[in-house]
Design an enzyme around this catalytic site. Sequence first.
Site, short mmCIF file in Angstrom:
data_model
loop_
_atom_site.label_atom_id
_atom_site.label_comp_id
_atom_site.label_asym_id
_atom_site.label_seq_id
_atom_site.Cartn_x
_atom_site.Cartn_y
_atom_site.Cartn_z
N LYS A 1 0.95 -1.03 0.01
CA LYS A 1 0.19 0.15 0.17
C LYS A 1 1.06 1.47 0.08
O LYS A 1 0.41 2.15 -0.22
CB LYS A 1 -1.00 0.28 1.45
CG LYS A 1 -2.07 -1.38 1.08
CD LYS A 1 -3.72 -1.22 2.19
CE LYS A 1 -4.45 -2.15 1.43
NZ LYS A 1 -3.95 -3.45 1.99
C1 PLP Z 1 -4.94 -4.69 0.95
C2 PLP Z 1 -3.68 -5.33 1.20
C3 PLP Z 1 -4.20 -6.95 -0.21
C4 PLP Z 1 -5.02 -6.60 -0.46
O1 PLP Z 1 -4.95 -5.41 -1.85
P1 PLP Z 1 -6.75 -5.52 -3.23
O2 PLP Z 1 -6.35 -3.86 -3.78
O3 PLP Z 1 -7.39 -4.34 -1.39
O4 PLP Z 1 -7.26 -6.28 -3.31
C5 PLP Z 1 -3.11 -8.18 -0.21
N1 PLP Z 1 -1.98 -7.77 0.92
C6 PLP Z 1 -1.54 -7.15 1.54
C7 PLP Z 1 -0.43 -6.66 2.54
C8 PLP Z 1 -2.38 -6.07 1.79
O5 PLP Z 1 -2.12 -4.66 2.87
#
Ligand code: PLP
Length: 463
Positions: free
Chosen positions: A110
């Site tokens: 993120k």
């Molecule tokens: C947010 C997240 C995901 C999922 O991603 P999306 O964009 O919500 O599908 C997968 N792995 C981690 C570690 C995350 O923080």
Amino acid sequence: MRYISTRGQIAPIGFKEAVMMGLASDGGLLLPESIPASDDGTLAAWRELSYPELALEVISRFSDDIPRADLKNLIDRSYRSFSHPQVTPLVKRGGIYILELFHGPTLAFKDVALQFLGNLFEYLLAERGERMNILGATSGDTGSAAIHGVRGKGRINIFILHPHQRVSPIQELQMTSVVDDNVFNLAITGTFDDGQAIVKTIFNDLAFKERHRLGAVNSINWARILAQVVYYLYSYFRVTDSEGGRGVDFSVPTGNFGDIFAGFVARRMLGEERIGRLILATNDNDILARFVTRGDYSTAQVTPTSSPSMDIQLASNFERYLYYLNGEDAARTAADMEKMAAGGSLAFDGQALSRIQREFAGYRVAEPEVIATIRDFFNANGYVLDPHTAVGVRAGLALRDPGRPLVCLATAHPGKFGAAVAQAIGEQPLPPALAGLVGLPTRCQILPAQVGAVREFVERHAC
Ligand SMILES: *Cc1c(COP(=O)(O)O)cnc(C)c1O
């Protein structure tokens, strides 16, 4: 580039306005009017670029209302905070590529989007002479990435609620060790759901929201998706540099459908010979895997797993894909979303289902398989996967086309999810970036899990 809503009820707007709007004002999600395809000459030039250089080329195609020099500055600053010179490096292990997206400040993917969004917000607020107070509740990951995205920035204060003593000690430290003046960590004496409910109630008070210019940290901002498109292209170039000109498939651990939707955009830009299938990997919370394998989009109870950032039923970005699946028909998309909001379900068959299955492959990884995958992959390749990444790797290995290179997105550093990793391999990797947090000064306000207490706190500390 103009932006439209999946529900068709707003006049087209520019990129800057789309970023500030977040959720479209008609309740839909914003999308670019078109996704520009890239010709061979452009791709040959892009292949030679560093990560930030490529990000500038890709992002500027969708944001022509920001001067190029300004955008370059925002991008360069966003990716300077990553600890790897390639920003999102690829490693090859056990015959597959692992795209490491966890070299940002909070060690999860993120950061790729939120480092950029934080700088972009600061830039746009300065231009407009406005301020923003970001309010959100977190169970761990998104909150800390958002805090690190806006720490120390002018015109923005951020208030993040987390459940007191119910997040892992590392996750807590990642948030509370940020002591910048504009960051307010609120530990509420309740659960994550209590936190979410409090935030929702405060956002529903429109006068309060307007007075304090409340903003959200949600995964639906178009700028987040756009920033994530870049690493699909970057890794496509790196794999084909070493394997020749064939196409690539991707496996994506999926929760809110944001990351894999960025893959969908990348696929439209590059063409399906270059980016073939997007493998949509879920944990036990498998609504999206069922959607792809059977055309069944119906919600169920959320089951807690070792990959908590994917413990989601209704994915907030799904509507973006639905819009394309509906032939860019906004009225039909709005009707479908209304049906879901009223507790209904959607079913797809015939041509729609074959289209879904041309673009995606779906796979659910049950909880025991997640731990087994971490263990097996470590024993075979000496590489430690975090539980989210393990979901993607397991699905990728099950569905891969042996004739094509496979890239599995590694969405978090295994050190962030030490308990699950320790269960699998008996040891808990603690990277220096996390070990270094222990003993740092922290700042956090403990509050009762009550709307009034949080409201009052925000009122007193809003910028
Ligand atoms: C947010 C997240 C995901 C999922 O991603 P999306 O964009 O919500 O599908 C997968 N792995 C981690 C570690 C995350 O923080």
